[in-house]
Scaffold this motif. Structure first.
Motif, PDB file in Angstrom:
ATOM      1  N   HIS A 107       0.798  -1.224   0.000  1.00  0.00           N
ATOM      2  CA  HIS A 107       0.000   0.000   0.000  1.00  0.00           C
ATOM      3  C   HIS A 107       0.829   1.272   0.000  1.00  0.00           C
ATOM      4  O   HIS A 107       0.316   2.339  -0.312  1.00  0.00           O
ATOM      5  CB  HIS A 107      -0.923   0.020   1.222  1.00  0.00           C
ATOM      6  N   THR A 108       2.111   1.195   0.380  1.00  0.00           N
ATOM      7  CA  THR A 108       2.933   2.397   0.525  1.00  0.00           C
ATOM      8  C   THR A 108       4.200   2.289  -0.308  1.00  0.00           C
ATOM      9  O   THR A 108       4.528   1.228  -0.844  1.00  0.00           O
ATOM     10  CB  THR A 108       3.328   2.625   2.001  1.00  0.00           C
ATOM     11  N   GLU A 109       4.937   3.414  -0.389  1.00  0.00           N
ATOM     12  CA  GLU A 109       6.179   3.437  -1.155  1.00  0.00           C
ATOM     13  C   GLU A 109       7.234   2.507  -0.545  1.00  0.00           C
ATOM     14  O   GLU A 109       7.998   1.872  -1.267  1.00  0.00           O
ATOM     15  CB  GLU A 109       6.708   4.870  -1.232  1.00  0.00           C
ATOM     16  N   LEU A 110       7.278   2.424   0.788  1.00  0.00           N
ATOM     17  CA  LEU A 110       8.215   1.496   1.420  1.00  0.00           C
ATOM     18  C   LEU A 110       7.828   0.052   1.135  1.00  0.00           C
ATOM     19  O   LEU A 110       8.700  -0.810   0.944  1.00  0.00           O
ATOM     20  CB  LEU A 110       8.283   1.741   2.932  1.00  0.00           C
ATOM     21  N   ASP A 111       6.516  -0.231   1.097  1.00  0.00           N
ATOM     22  CA  ASP A 111       6.057  -1.575   0.727  1.00  0.00           C
ATOM     23  C   ASP A 111       6.557  -1.933  -0.670  1.00  0.00           C
ATOM     24  O   ASP A 111       7.026  -3.057  -0.906  1.00  0.00           O
ATOM     25  CB  ASP A 111       4.523  -1.648   0.734  1.00  0.00           C
ATOM     26  N   SER A 195       6.553   1.596  10.222  1.00  0.00           N
ATOM     27  CA  SER A 195       7.266   2.396   9.219  1.00  0.00           C
ATOM     28  C   SER A 195       8.767   2.419   9.488  1.00  0.00           C
ATOM     29  O   SER A 195       9.581   2.301   8.572  1.00  0.00           O
ATOM     30  CB  SER A 195       6.722   3.832   9.203  1.00  0.00           C
ATOM     31  N   GLY A 196       9.155   2.570  10.756  1.00  0.00           N
ATOM     32  CA  GLY A 196      10.571   2.590  11.100  1.00  0.00           C
ATOM     33  C   GLY A 196      11.251   1.272  10.814  1.00  0.00           C
ATOM     34  O   GLY A 196      12.388   1.232  10.312  1.00  0.00           O
ATOM     35  N   GLU A 197      10.564   0.161  11.129  1.00  0.00           N
ATOM     36  CA  GLU A 197      11.123  -1.164  10.862  1.00  0.00           C
ATOM     37  C   GLU A 197      11.258  -1.413   9.360  1.00  0.00           C
ATOM     38  O   GLU A 197      12.265  -1.944   8.886  1.00  0.00           O
ATOM     39  CB  GLU A 197      10.250  -2.234  11.510  1.00  0.00           C
ATOM     40  N   LYS A 198      10.228  -1.020   8.601  1.00  0.00           N
ATOM     41  CA  LYS A 198      10.301  -1.157   7.138  1.00  0.00           C
ATOM     42  C   LYS A 198      11.482  -0.372   6.582  1.00  0.00           C
ATOM     43  O   LYS A 198      12.226  -0.856   5.722  1.00  0.00           O
ATOM     44  CB  LYS A 198       9.015  -0.637   6.489  1.00  0.00           C
ATOM     45  N   GLN A 199      11.632   0.837   7.086  1.00  0.00           N
ATOM     46  CA  GLN A 199      12.686   1.711   6.584  1.00  0.00           C
ATOM     47  C   GLN A 199      14.067   1.115   6.841  1.00  0.00           C
ATOM     48  O   GLN A 199      14.920   1.087   5.946  1.00  0.00           O
ATOM     49  CB  GLN A 199      12.576   3.074   7.258  1.00  0.00           C
ATOM     50  N   MET A 200      14.290   0.629   8.047  1.00  0.00           N
ATOM     51  CA  MET A 200      15.583   0.031   8.370  1.00  0.00           C
ATOM     52  C   MET A 200      15.814  -1.242   7.547  1.00  0.00           C
ATOM     53  O   MET A 200      16.926  -1.491   7.065  1.00  0.00           O
ATOM     54  CB  MET A 200      15.666  -0.289   9.862  1.00  0.00           C
ATOM     55  N   LEU A 201      14.762  -2.020   7.364  1.00  0.00           N
ATOM     56  CA  LEU A 201      14.878  -3.242   6.563  1.00  0.00           C
ATOM     57  C   LEU A 201      15.210  -2.908   5.112  1.00  0.00           C
ATOM     58  O   LEU A 201      16.053  -3.568   4.494  1.00  0.00           O
ATOM     59  CB  LEU A 201      13.576  -4.041   6.643  1.00  0.00           C
ATOM     60  N   VAL A 202      14.561  -1.887   4.555  1.00  0.00           N
ATOM     61  CA  VAL A 202      14.846  -1.464   3.183  1.00  0.00           C
ATOM     62  C   VAL A 202      16.312  -1.072   3.031  1.00  0.00           C
ATOM     63  O   VAL A 202      16.996  -1.489   2.087  1.00  0.00           O
ATOM     64  CB  VAL A 202      13.928  -0.282   2.778  1.00  0.00           C
ATOM     65  N   ILE A 203      16.813  -0.284   3.968  1.00  0.00           N
ATOM     66  CA  ILE A 203      18.191   0.194   3.880  1.00  0.00           C
ATOM     67  C   ILE A 203      19.183  -0.969   3.960  1.00  0.00           C
ATOM     68  O   ILE A 203      20.057  -1.126   3.103  1.00  0.00           O
ATOM     69  CB  ILE A 203      18.477   1.220   4.990  1.00  0.00           C
ATOM     70  N   LEU A 204      19.047  -1.803   4.980  1.00  0.00           N
ATOM     71  CA  LEU A 204      20.027  -2.871   5.183  1.00  0.00           C
ATOM     72  C   LEU A 204      19.906  -3.970   4.126  1.00  0.00           C
ATOM     73  O   LEU A 204      20.909  -4.560   3.720  1.00  0.00           O
ATOM     74  CB  LEU A 204      19.875  -3.457   6.587  1.00  0.00           C
ATOM     75  N   LEU A 205      18.701  -4.239   3.667  1.00  0.00           N
ATOM     76  CA  LEU A 205      18.528  -5.247   2.620  1.00  0.00           C
ATOM     77  C   LEU A 205      19.115  -4.748   1.298  1.00  0.00           C
ATOM     78  O   LEU A 205      19.732  -5.519   0.545  1.00  0.00           O
ATOM     79  CB  LEU A 205      17.048  -5.583   2.461  1.00  0.00           C
ATOM     80  N   THR A 206      18.935  -3.472   1.018  1.00  0.00           N
ATOM     81  CA  THR A 206      19.546  -2.880  -0.182  1.00  0.00           C
ATOM     82  C   THR A 206      21.058  -3.030  -0.149  1.00  0.00           C
ATOM     83  O   THR A 206      21.688  -3.383  -1.154  1.00  0.00           O
ATOM     84  CB  THR A 206      19.183  -1.384  -0.284  1.00  0.00           C
ATOM     85  N   VAL A 207      21.648  -2.786   1.011  1.00  0.00           N
ATOM     86  CA  VAL A 207      23.099  -2.880   1.156  1.00  0.00           C
ATOM     87  C   VAL A 207      23.557  -4.338   1.048  1.00  0.00           C
ATOM     88  O   VAL A 207      24.568  -4.637   0.409  1.00  0.00           O
ATOM     89  CB  VAL A 207      23.549  -2.265   2.499  1.00  0.00           C
ATOM     90  N   LEU A 208      22.808  -5.255   1.646  1.00  0.00           N
ATOM     91  CA  LEU A 208      23.181  -6.673   1.586  1.00  0.00           C
ATOM     92  C   LEU A 208      23.247  -7.170   0.151  1.00  0.00           C
ATOM     93  O   LEU A 208      24.225  -7.824  -0.244  1.00  0.00           O
ATOM     94  CB  LEU A 208      22.177  -7.522   2.367  1.00  0.00           C
TER      95      LEU A 208
END
Length: 282
Positions: A107-111, A195-208
């Motif tokens: 539903h959202t941009e982070l999703d 939202s905070g958990e999604k954001q951190m997951l997006v950042i670290l998963l992108t880096v991984l």
């Protein structure tokens, strides 16, 4: 054949908004752009991202030149892989993207970012699996002994996420090929996180999934929605997962730079001059 760069040494923008020139010398590790609201931090990032690895000669806006050029290291390189992380968890309104989505939980941009990262995560796991098999079957005992090292970053990522989410009891599912979490006996998808958990997951998963490659990571105000303790850890967590990533970000958060990154901060006013052609197109 095009040559890949290790990092961006300099960004030059001529005619930003038709009146400003930007010359920003960059470090290979961390670069933080700071300044008051409205001074142009996001515009500098957006202009850079828009032109990187494409024809970055001239774009006309109301007849005014806006030219973006890059200097790479090494200087004869032509391009660098990069990722862009948008931190704002706004409702997803792009109709073209919505048509592509089969998962009704997005539903959202982070999703949407997480949805795309799930696919990259699967590819990443296939790649490291193939490398492990290649090492185990190569016949060289020395190389065979290094096979377990291939998955170390994936395990490190999982440990980091578990540590960050431990207060809510969420644990990443290490048996699943996609990102899932366990909490109190229930299975959660990434789209059910805060939202905070999604954001951190997006950042670290992108880096991984960058898989330790030299690349550049652009982030616009990544502190949005992040707890103060997560803000303090963010840059170190990124660098720990991929020491070869060059970080370029904007921020208003003192917490983000507290742990040893003060010397990586650049004020917008320090890299901005008036364009010599400003006003001549009026």
């Amino acid at each position: 054949m095009k040559k890949q760069a290790d990092f961006i040494k300099k960004i030059v923008i001529k005619g930003l908004w038709g009146r400003k020139d930007i010359t920003w010398d960059l470090r290979k590790d961390v670069n933080i752009l700071s300044g008051v609201n409205g001074i142009g931090k996001s515009s500098i990032l957006n202009s850079s991202v828009k032109r990187l690895n494409v024809d970055n000669e001239i774009e006309f806006s109301n007849g005014i030149k806006d030219v973006v050029t890059f200097t790479f290291s090494p200087e004869d390189a032509d391009f660098i892989p990069f990722d862009v992380i948008r931190s704002f968890d706004r409702p997803l309104i792009d109709s073209e993207i919505i048509k592509k989505i089969e998962n009704q939980n997005i539903h959202t941009e982070l999703d949407w970012q997480l949805y795309q990262l799930q696919r990259k995560y699967l590819d990443y796991q296939v790649n490291i699996g193939n490398r492990i098999i290649e090492l185990l079957t190569c016949g060289d005992p020395i190389k065979q002994a290094t096979a377990t090292d291939v998955s170390k970053q994936k395990v490190k990522f999982q440990n980091l996420i578990d540590d960050l989410f431990h207060e809510t009891g969420k644990v990443i599912n290490r048996k699943s090929n996609e990102i899932l979490f366990g909490q109190d006996g229930e299975t959660l998808t990434p789209y059910q996180l805060s939202s905070g958990e999604k954001q951190m997951l997006v950042i670290l998963l992108t880096v991984l999934v960058q898989d330790n490659e030299h690349c550049t990571l652009f982030m616009d105000e990544p502190e949005v929605s992040l707890h103060i303790e997560w803000q303090q850890k963010l840059i170190s967590l990124i660098r720990d997962l991929n020491p070869n990533v060059q970080i370029i970000l904007t921020t208003h958060s003192p917490a983000l730079i507290m742990n040893g990154w003060m010397d990586a901060v650049t004020e917008v006013s320090d890299i901005t001059t008036n364009n010599e052609y400003a006003g001549k197109h009026d």
